[in-house]
Scaffold this motif. Structure first.
Motif, mmCIF file in Angstrom:
data_model
loop_
_atom_site.group_PDB
_atom_site.id
_atom_site.type_symbol
_atom_site.label_atom_id
_atom_site.label_comp_id
_atom_site.label_asym_id
_atom_site.label_seq_id
_atom_site.Cartn_x
_atom_site.Cartn_y
_atom_site.Cartn_z
ATOM 1 N N GLN A 52 -8.628 3.333 8.455
ATOM 2 C CA GLN A 52 -7.258 2.954 8.771
ATOM 3 C C GLN A 52 -6.292 3.406 7.677
ATOM 4 O O GLN A 52 -5.183 3.860 7.964
ATOM 5 N N ILE A 53 -6.742 3.257 6.417
ATOM 6 C CA ILE A 53 -5.896 3.713 5.306
ATOM 7 C C ILE A 53 -5.686 5.220 5.386
ATOM 8 O O ILE A 53 -4.579 5.737 5.192
ATOM 9 N N ALA A 54 -6.786 5.948 5.684
ATOM 10 C CA ALA A 54 -6.672 7.400 5.810
ATOM 11 C C ALA A 54 -5.738 7.788 6.950
ATOM 12 O O ALA A 54 -5.101 8.854 6.913
ATOM 13 N N VAL A 94 -12.787 -4.060 -5.728
ATOM 14 C CA VAL A 94 -12.320 -2.748 -6.198
ATOM 15 C C VAL A 94 -11.590 -2.011 -5.076
ATOM 16 O O VAL A 94 -10.566 -1.357 -5.300
ATOM 17 N N PHE A 95 -12.127 -2.133 -3.852
ATOM 18 C CA PHE A 95 -11.476 -1.478 -2.708
ATOM 19 C C PHE A 95 -10.081 -2.054 -2.497
ATOM 20 O O PHE A 95 -9.121 -1.302 -2.250
ATOM 21 N N ASN A 96 -9.954 -3.374 -2.591
ATOM 22 C CA ASN A 96 -8.637 -3.997 -2.411
ATOM 23 C C ASN A 96 -7.664 -3.554 -3.503
ATOM 24 O O ASN A 96 -6.481 -3.307 -3.234
ATOM 25 N N GLU A 97 -8.175 -3.450 -4.741
ATOM 26 C CA GLU A 97 -7.322 -2.962 -5.831
ATOM 27 C C GLU A 97 -6.905 -1.517 -5.588
ATOM 28 O O GLU A 97 -5.753 -1.135 -5.813
ATOM 29 N N MET A 98 -7.863 -0.701 -5.126
ATOM 30 C CA MET A 98 -7.542 0.698 -4.824
ATOM 31 C C MET A 98 -6.505 0.782 -3.705
ATOM 32 O O MET A 98 -5.558 1.575 -3.761
ATOM 33 N N LYS A 99 -6.682 -0.074 -2.683
ATOM 34 C CA LYS A 99 -5.748 -0.071 -1.559
ATOM 35 C C LYS A 99 -4.342 -0.436 -2.035
ATOM 36 O O LYS A 99 -3.349 0.192 -1.653
ATOM 37 N N GLY A 100 -4.269 -1.462 -2.897
ATOM 38 C CA GLY A 100 -2.970 -1.850 -3.432
ATOM 39 C C GLY A 100 -2.342 -0.742 -4.252
ATOM 40 O O GLY A 100 -1.124 -0.505 -4.182
ATOM 41 N N LYS A 101 -3.183 -0.042 -5.021
ATOM 42 C CA LYS A 101 -2.675 1.069 -5.839
ATOM 43 C C LYS A 101 -2.165 2.199 -4.956
ATOM 44 O O LYS A 101 -1.104 2.786 -5.218
ATOM 45 N N GLU A 147 2.157 5.226 -2.632
ATOM 46 C CA GLU A 147 2.852 5.705 -1.441
ATOM 47 C C GLU A 147 4.310 5.270 -1.449
ATOM 48 O O GLU A 147 5.216 6.049 -1.116
ATOM 49 N N THR A 148 4.554 4.005 -1.853
ATOM 50 C CA THR A 148 5.936 3.527 -1.948
ATOM 51 C C THR A 148 6.710 4.320 -2.984
ATOM 52 O O THR A 148 7.863 4.724 -2.754
ATOM 53 N N MET A 149 6.069 4.564 -4.134
ATOM 54 C CA MET A 149 6.729 5.344 -5.188
ATOM 55 C C MET A 149 6.965 6.782 -4.737
ATOM 56 O O MET A 149 7.994 7.385 -5.064
ATOM 57 N N ARG A 150 6.022 7.318 -3.976
ATOM 58 C CA ARG A 150 6.203 8.689 -3.485
ATOM 59 C C ARG A 150 7.407 8.785 -2.550
ATOM 60 O O ARG A 150 8.213 9.722 -2.630
ATOM 61 N N ARG A 151 7.514 7.787 -1.668
ATOM 62 C CA ARG A 151 8.658 7.797 -0.755
ATOM 63 C C ARG A 151 9.966 7.651 -1.511
ATOM 64 O O ARG A 151 10.960 8.324 -1.204
#
Length: 473
Positions: free
Chosen positions: A209-211, A233-240, A245-249
């Motif tokens: 879903q993230i992809a 770790v997955f949740n931390e990665m997802k948050g990062k 993505e927000t910073m990219r936008r």
């Protein structure tokens, strides 16, 4: 076959469980069989001892020969065995008399055993064929010892089949318990494998879903094992990733604005000149504006290119040894702070004899980025201080201002790429959010460290270190 993780876990666990259970059951069976035969040997030894006691009573005349025979028969019945008592001359003393010669003709091993028994040894064999009984027997031989003298031999034969029939019943119970444990174990392994792979399938679904660009809730997993840590770790990665993505936008929006503004300005002035709307007296001013906007575009694209090169290891550093105070004096002078913000104070505290070994151009880029931020967010009659001191094999630089400061929750993010504080003032202050990230990258390429402290309404301090000796770059 067995391509899924579930099938691999299930087959693997089942294989280990079945092998372990079978080995354990077989070991218990073998151990119990040895225990039964050991108990049988002990029982026969006690029977031989009782026969010896009856023999002593007989030779002392306390009981008759018939009484002795009856006692031997009774002992044999209790021991579930045939009992033969032989004197040293081979003459049978019990009701089952056989001479040594007759026994030799029927059992070739008896002579050797009698010799050993007469020498005081005890003999036990779990499985011995008896021609008289036409069956396999448990065989036990022991000496008759009276007052330390071997007077004869006691031979006992007990049917193996009776022992094994009892063992077989025990074996059935052992294997029945093993079968029940197998069923329960298989069910537990199946449920455990299904639960483990279900969690992993949830992780796989969330990653997909993230992809695909979808928003995913945090995966919750009870416990404190490696799988739970993987989910954390997955949740931390997802948050990062969401943060990036927000910073990219935000960066794309910011860069689009930064590029659109000078390009629109350049295009407007060029069209005005083509349409004859710009007089000859205004031409020089218009060309100067076009030049400034062009330089602004070049600077912005240069920052982005430098950052990409440094992070990809393409940008090369050229370390050299230079005097710190001279470099800082040149950098401060090039900023024209008095013209940009009259009344803004700038102070510098730096030893005259302090040198560092670094890429001079990159060092200048660090200081320009830090000082530009301080100038941007500090209004007159504020003050900017540059303090330099030696700390072991490092030189510590501090840029301190009395500006608006930074919110506490924003401090961990200021060195992130594209991150901008005080977005409401962005239009007036400019900036792409790359300055501090570039400074951090350059400092770390030199092996140094960088940090920030700030209090809203009081000011900000940014510090970094550079090597005093030869830089390992």
């Amino acid at each position: 076959m067995f391509k899924s993780l579930f099938s691999k876990l299930l087959i693997g666990y089942l294989t280990i469980f079945v092998i372990t259970l079978a080995a354990l059951t077989a070991a218990i069976t073998f151990i119990y069989q040895g225990f039964v035969f050991s108990e049988k040997q002990v029982a026969l030894s006690r029977g031989a001892l009782e026969v010896t006691l009856q023999y002593e009573l007989w030779i002392r005349g306390e009981i008759g020969q018939e009484g002795f025979r009856q006692s031997v028969d009774a002992i044999g019945a209790v021991m579930d065995s045939k009992v033969y008592v032989l004197d040293v001359d081979g003459e049978a003393l019990a009701q089952y008399r056989v001479t040594a010669e007759e026994e030799t003709r029927t059992s070739s091993y008896i002579v050797a055993d009698l010799i050993s028994i007469m020498n005081g040894q005890e003999i036990f064999r779990r499985r011995e064929y008896s021609p008289e009984q036409d069956a396999y027997m448990v065989y036990h031989g022991a000496p008759i010892t009276v007052d330390g003298v071997v007077e004869g031999a006691i031979l006992q034969y007990s049917p193996v089949e009776r022992i094994r029939s009892g063992l077989f019943q025990i074996y059935l119970q052992i294997w029945a318990v093993g079968l029940v444990m197998s069923v329960v174990g298989v069910l537990m392994i199946y449920l455990y494998s299904a639960r483990t792979t279900q969690s992993l399938r949830e992780l796989e679904r969330a990653a997909f879903q993230i992809a695909s660009g979808e928003t995913v809730e945090d995966i919750v997993s009870p416990g404190n094992d490696e799988l739970s840590h993987l989910f954390q770790v997955f949740n931390e990665m997802k948050g990062k990733l969401e943060q990036i993505e927000t910073m990219r936008r935000d960066f794309i929006a910011s860069i689009s604005h930064e590029l659109r503004t000078p390009l629109t300005s350049i295009l407007g002035f060029v069209q005005g000149m083509e349409d004859g709307l710009v007089s000859q007296e205004e031409t020089a001013t218009v060309l100067d504006i076009i030049q400034q906007e062009t330089r602004r575009l070049i600077h912005l694209t240069g920052e982005i290119l430098d950052l990409v090169k440094m992070e990809n290891g393409v940008g090369e550093l050229f370390p050299e040894r230079f005097r710190v105070i001279e470099a800082l004096t040149f950098i401060i002078g090039s900023l024209n702070i008095k013209e940009k913000k009259p009344g803004l104070q700038v102070e510098m505290v730096c030893p005259d004899d302090l040198f560092i070994t670094a890429d001079a151009d990159r060092f200048r880029q660090i200081m320009l980025n830090l000082l530009s931020n301080s100038i941007k967010y500090t209004d007159p009659p504020g003050k900017i201080s540059i303090e330099v001191e030696r700390s072991g094999m490092w030189v510590r630089f501090r840029v301190i201002d009395t500006g608006i400061g930074i919110e506490t929750e924003e401090l961990p993010l200021v060195f992130e790429r594209f991150y901008q504080t005080d977005k409401s003032r962005h239009n007036s202050t400019g900036g792409s959010g790359l300055g501090l990230n570039i400074a951090k990258t350059i400092v770390e390429l030199h092996g140094g460290q960088i940090g920030i402290k700030s209090t809203t309404g009081i000011g900000t301090e940014i510090w970094f270190t550079m090597p005093i000796g030869t830089a390992q770059i």
